[in-house]
Design a protein around this motif. Structure first.
Motif, mmCIF file in Angstrom:
data_model
loop_
_atom_site.group_PDB
_atom_site.id
_atom_site.type_symbol
_atom_site.label_atom_id
_atom_site.label_comp_id
_atom_site.label_asym_id
_atom_site.label_seq_id
_atom_site.Cartn_x
_atom_site.Cartn_y
_atom_site.Cartn_z
ATOM 1 N N ALA A 15 -23.554 -45.021 -9.802
ATOM 2 C CA ALA A 15 -24.552 -46.008 -10.225
ATOM 3 C C ALA A 15 -23.950 -47.398 -10.396
ATOM 4 O O ALA A 15 -24.695 -48.387 -10.482
ATOM 5 C CB ALA A 15 -25.193 -45.563 -11.540
ATOM 6 N N GLN A 16 -22.629 -47.491 -10.433
ATOM 7 C CA GLN A 16 -21.979 -48.776 -10.674
ATOM 8 C C GLN A 16 -21.535 -49.474 -9.395
ATOM 9 O O GLN A 16 -20.840 -50.495 -9.447
ATOM 10 C CB GLN A 16 -20.780 -48.591 -11.609
ATOM 11 C CG GLN A 16 -21.208 -48.172 -13.006
ATOM 12 C CD GLN A 16 -20.053 -48.120 -13.990
ATOM 13 O OE1 GLN A 16 -18.906 -48.350 -13.638
ATOM 14 N NE2 GLN A 16 -20.371 -47.819 -15.239
ATOM 15 N N CYS A 17 -21.935 -48.927 -8.236
ATOM 16 C CA CYS A 17 -21.524 -49.551 -6.976
ATOM 17 C C CYS A 17 -22.598 -49.302 -5.924
ATOM 18 O O CYS A 17 -22.991 -48.162 -5.698
ATOM 19 C CB CYS A 17 -20.185 -48.984 -6.509
ATOM 20 S SG CYS A 17 -19.534 -49.791 -5.043
ATOM 21 N N ALA A 18 -23.045 -50.370 -5.280
ATOM 22 C CA ALA A 18 -24.125 -50.257 -4.294
ATOM 23 C C ALA A 18 -23.585 -50.201 -2.863
ATOM 24 O O ALA A 18 -24.342 -50.369 -1.917
ATOM 25 C CB ALA A 18 -25.073 -51.440 -4.441
ATOM 26 N N ASP A 19 -22.285 -49.958 -2.705
ATOM 27 C CA ASP A 19 -21.663 -49.956 -1.386
ATOM 28 C C ASP A 19 -22.037 -48.687 -0.623
ATOM 29 O O ASP A 19 -21.705 -47.573 -1.037
ATOM 30 C CB ASP A 19 -20.139 -50.047 -1.558
ATOM 31 C CG ASP A 19 -19.397 -50.021 -0.239
ATOM 32 O OD1 ASP A 19 -20.022 -50.300 0.804
ATOM 33 O OD2 ASP A 19 -18.192 -49.708 -0.241
ATOM 34 N N GLY A 20 -22.728 -48.848 0.499
ATOM 35 C CA GLY A 20 -23.141 -47.701 1.296
ATOM 36 C C GLY A 20 -21.976 -46.916 1.851
ATOM 37 O O GLY A 20 -22.053 -45.683 1.996
ATOM 38 N N GLN A 21 -20.875 -47.603 2.167
ATOM 39 C CA GLN A 21 -19.689 -46.912 2.674
ATOM 40 C C GLN A 21 -19.125 -45.958 1.621
ATOM 41 O O GLN A 21 -18.784 -44.815 1.914
ATOM 42 C CB GLN A 21 -18.627 -47.927 3.086
ATOM 43 C CG GLN A 21 -17.241 -47.342 3.375
ATOM 44 C CD GLN A 21 -17.196 -46.457 4.602
ATOM 45 O OE1 GLN A 21 -17.921 -46.706 5.571
ATOM 46 N NE2 GLN A 21 -16.372 -45.419 4.586
ATOM 47 N N LEU A 22 -19.047 -46.420 0.361
ATOM 48 C CA LEU A 22 -18.548 -45.556 -0.703
ATOM 49 C C LEU A 22 -19.494 -44.383 -0.928
ATOM 50 O O LEU A 22 -19.055 -43.242 -1.116
ATOM 51 C CB LEU A 22 -18.366 -46.338 -2.001
ATOM 52 C CG LEU A 22 -17.917 -45.497 -3.196
ATOM 53 C CD1 LEU A 22 -16.536 -44.901 -2.973
ATOM 54 C CD2 LEU A 22 -17.946 -46.295 -4.490
ATOM 55 N N ALA A 23 -20.805 -44.642 -0.909
ATOM 56 C CA ALA A 23 -21.779 -43.567 -1.105
ATOM 57 C C ALA A 23 -21.613 -42.490 -0.037
ATOM 58 O O ALA A 23 -21.680 -41.289 -0.331
ATOM 59 C CB ALA A 23 -23.194 -44.141 -1.070
ATOM 60 N N MET A 24 -21.369 -42.913 1.200
ATOM 61 C CA MET A 24 -21.171 -41.947 2.273
ATOM 62 C C MET A 24 -19.865 -41.178 2.084
ATOM 63 O O MET A 24 -19.831 -39.952 2.205
ATOM 64 C CB MET A 24 -21.153 -42.671 3.625
ATOM 65 C CG MET A 24 -20.953 -41.752 4.821
ATOM 66 S SD MET A 24 -21.094 -42.629 6.410
ATOM 67 C CE MET A 24 -19.577 -43.608 6.405
ATOM 68 N N ALA A 25 -18.804 -41.896 1.745
ATOM 69 C CA ALA A 25 -17.486 -41.265 1.640
ATOM 70 C C ALA A 25 -17.420 -40.251 0.507
ATOM 71 O O ALA A 25 -16.899 -39.144 0.678
ATOM 72 C CB ALA A 25 -16.414 -42.342 1.458
ATOM 73 N N GLU A 26 -17.960 -40.601 -0.668
ATOM 74 C CA GLU A 26 -17.801 -39.689 -1.808
ATOM 75 C C GLU A 26 -18.655 -38.434 -1.636
ATOM 76 O O GLU A 26 -18.361 -37.400 -2.229
ATOM 77 C CB GLU A 26 -18.097 -40.405 -3.132
ATOM 78 C CG GLU A 26 -19.539 -40.761 -3.399
ATOM 79 C CD GLU A 26 -20.332 -39.575 -3.951
ATOM 80 O OE1 GLU A 26 -19.738 -38.712 -4.607
ATOM 81 O OE2 GLU A 26 -21.548 -39.531 -3.691
ATOM 82 N N ALA A 27 -19.716 -38.521 -0.799
ATOM 83 C CA ALA A 27 -20.549 -37.352 -0.543
ATOM 84 C C ALA A 27 -20.040 -36.512 0.624
ATOM 85 O O ALA A 27 -20.595 -35.452 0.900
ATOM 86 C CB ALA A 27 -21.990 -37.787 -0.282
ATOM 87 N N GLN A 28 -18.994 -36.972 1.305
ATOM 88 C CA GLN A 28 -18.344 -36.134 2.313
ATOM 89 C C GLN A 28 -17.339 -35.244 1.575
ATOM 90 O O GLN A 28 -16.480 -35.743 0.851
ATOM 91 C CB GLN A 28 -17.646 -36.995 3.369
ATOM 92 C CG GLN A 28 -18.641 -37.767 4.228
ATOM 93 C CD GLN A 28 -17.966 -38.759 5.164
ATOM 94 O OE1 GLN A 28 -16.801 -39.076 5.016
ATOM 95 N NE2 GLN A 28 -18.723 -39.259 6.121
ATOM 96 N N PRO A 29 -17.432 -33.921 1.752
ATOM 97 C CA PRO A 29 -16.744 -33.004 0.828
ATOM 98 C C PRO A 29 -15.289 -32.700 1.177
ATOM 99 O O PRO A 29 -14.892 -31.549 1.299
ATOM 100 C CB PRO A 29 -17.621 -31.747 0.912
ATOM 101 C CG PRO A 29 -18.165 -31.769 2.303
ATOM 102 C CD PRO A 29 -18.361 -33.223 2.653
ATOM 103 N N SER A 30 -14.474 -33.752 1.313
ATOM 104 C CA SER A 30 -13.060 -33.522 1.600
ATOM 105 C C SER A 30 -12.411 -32.740 0.456
ATOM 106 O O SER A 30 -12.473 -33.157 -0.700
ATOM 107 C CB SER A 30 -12.335 -34.860 1.788
ATOM 108 O OG SER A 30 -10.983 -34.646 2.136
ATOM 109 N N GLY A 31 -11.819 -31.607 0.783
ATOM 110 C CA GLY A 31 -11.169 -30.780 -0.231
ATOM 111 C C GLY A 31 -12.120 -29.874 -0.992
ATOM 112 O O GLY A 31 -11.681 -29.075 -1.825
#
Length: 394
Positions: free
Chosen positions: A41-57
């Protein structure tokens, strides 16, 4: 569905998942997140939203006698306009810790990204089914590692025998944060990203907060690291601060201190390893930003170039040489009062000789062979002898 099996459906809950910090209920099932909702909720960056929802590990882990497993998932595939098609994400099946199968899931949503304009369009698609059969009979630990680079909603888990959460094996938890290289970039599969390889060699449980396009010293990420239970912690910082041209040296130094201070609030004595960037020739002396090389893109290749000017370092712009020198200085300064703080020069993981033998294909990201080399090097340097994560230091 294969009607030769009598299927048992088990709800997908947090106790069956490792490596995710949060599970979000969706219209289809559950979506693993690697950053909590408060951070998102503290960052509107679409790149970060995509990356953190990709389940690496992130992996499903359970104990069962089942010989067949099916998992319905809804992947989100990425398509880059003008670039070659990306392969489907890879799911790795481990039985009692050993690779026993690999597969992909077709269908799913499509995210089309135009790097020339920065625009992205989303098209919904159908869920697909991952199927593993002919597993060995008898009780066993089964792990399904989700694709490290493909957003994956988990819809339904079916087996032909009951499952239960795997028992705690008493292994240490290693919490790692880094950029797209730590996220997995062009690794061959989710168990062969360099952090997954290093965790396997080190005999530890991995929580991978490698975030493609990120690792930007965001305070909300530091708080997520602070609040996540872990025995061993590492942060790999620098390349994206350069290639986004996000901050100058004046901001970088206190931001690193603040990031480390926050982690230490939750983990005051855990071994904490600061890793500087691996060698990246285009940015060693030249600041960012990195930009797509449109000449290469016109011939179907995705490559990057450094758009900064080496002379700008005099006004505080960051290049990798500057970042490494400052990280080493900060760690040395703090280590006087923090004996469990360590520094690792990223060029010890991938340096000049490695670059000559295994150059970065797009000038920024290592390929599958290089991920293996970095993972093996990290395991040797961190988990053995006098490494930051060896039993002697931990």
């Amino acid at each position: 569905m294969d009607t030769t099996h009598h299927w048992i459906t088990t709800p997908i809950t947090a106790e069956l998942l490792r490596g995710a910090l949060e599970l979000e209920r969706t219209a289809h099932g559950v979506l693993p997140h690697r950053l909590p909702a408060r951070a998102r909720a503290q960052c509107a960056d679409g790149q970060l939203a995509m990356a953190e929802a990709q389940p690496s590990g992130v992996r499903l882990l359970f104990r069962t006698r089942a010989t067949a497993v099916e998992l319905d998932t809804l992947p989100t595939k990425r398509v880059y306009v003008g670039a070659p098609p990306r392969p489907d994400g890879v799911y790795d099946l481990l039985v009692d810790g050993r690779l026993a199968g690999q597969a992909g899931v077709t269908g799913g949503n499509t995210l089309t990204i135009d790097m020339t304009t920065g625009s992205a369009t989303h098209r919904p698609g159908p869920a697909g089914t991952l199927r593993f059969t002919e597993l060995p009979d008898g009780d066993k630990d089964v792990e399904i590692w989700l694709p490290h680079n493909e957003t994956t909603e988990l819809v339904e888990l079916r087996t032909n025998a009951p499952i239960e959460p795997a028992p705690d094996r008493g292994r240490k938890v290693w919490l790692h944060h880094g950029s797209s290289i730590s996220h997995g970039s062009d690794a061959a599969g989710p168990t062969t990203t360099w952090p997954a390889l290093a965790a396997s060699l080190g005999g530890v449980e991995l929580i991978n907060l490698g975030l493609g396009g990120s690792a930007l010293l965001d305070p909300f990420t530091a708080r997520a690291l602070r609040d996540t239970p872990a025995d061993l912690i590492s942060i790999k910082i620098g390349i994206n601060l350069v290639n986004t041209d996000l901050m100058r040296l004046r901001a970088f130094t206190p931001a690193v201190h603040g990031f480390l201070d926050t982690i230490r609030e939750g983990h005051p004595t855990a071994p904490l390893l600061v890793v500087s960037p691996i060698l990246c020739p285009i940015h060693e002396e030249t600041p960012g930003p990195s930009v797509p090389d449109f000449t290469a893109l016109s011939s179907g290749q995705l490559r990057f170039r450094a758009a900064g000017d080496p002379a700008e370092r005099a006004s505080g712009k960051l290049a990798l040489g500057v970042v490494r020198e400052e990280l080493a200085r900060i760690v040395e300064q703090r280590a006087a009062e923090d004996p469990n703080l360590y520094y690792l020069d990223g060029r010890d993981l991938y340096g000049e000789a490695d670059s000559a033998e295994l150059p970065l294909p797009d000038e920024l990201h290592p390929d599958a062979a290089t991920h293996r080399r970095i993972g093996e090097r990290f395991a040797k340097l961190a988990f053995t002898a006098n490494g930051a994560f060896s039993d002697r230091s931990a």
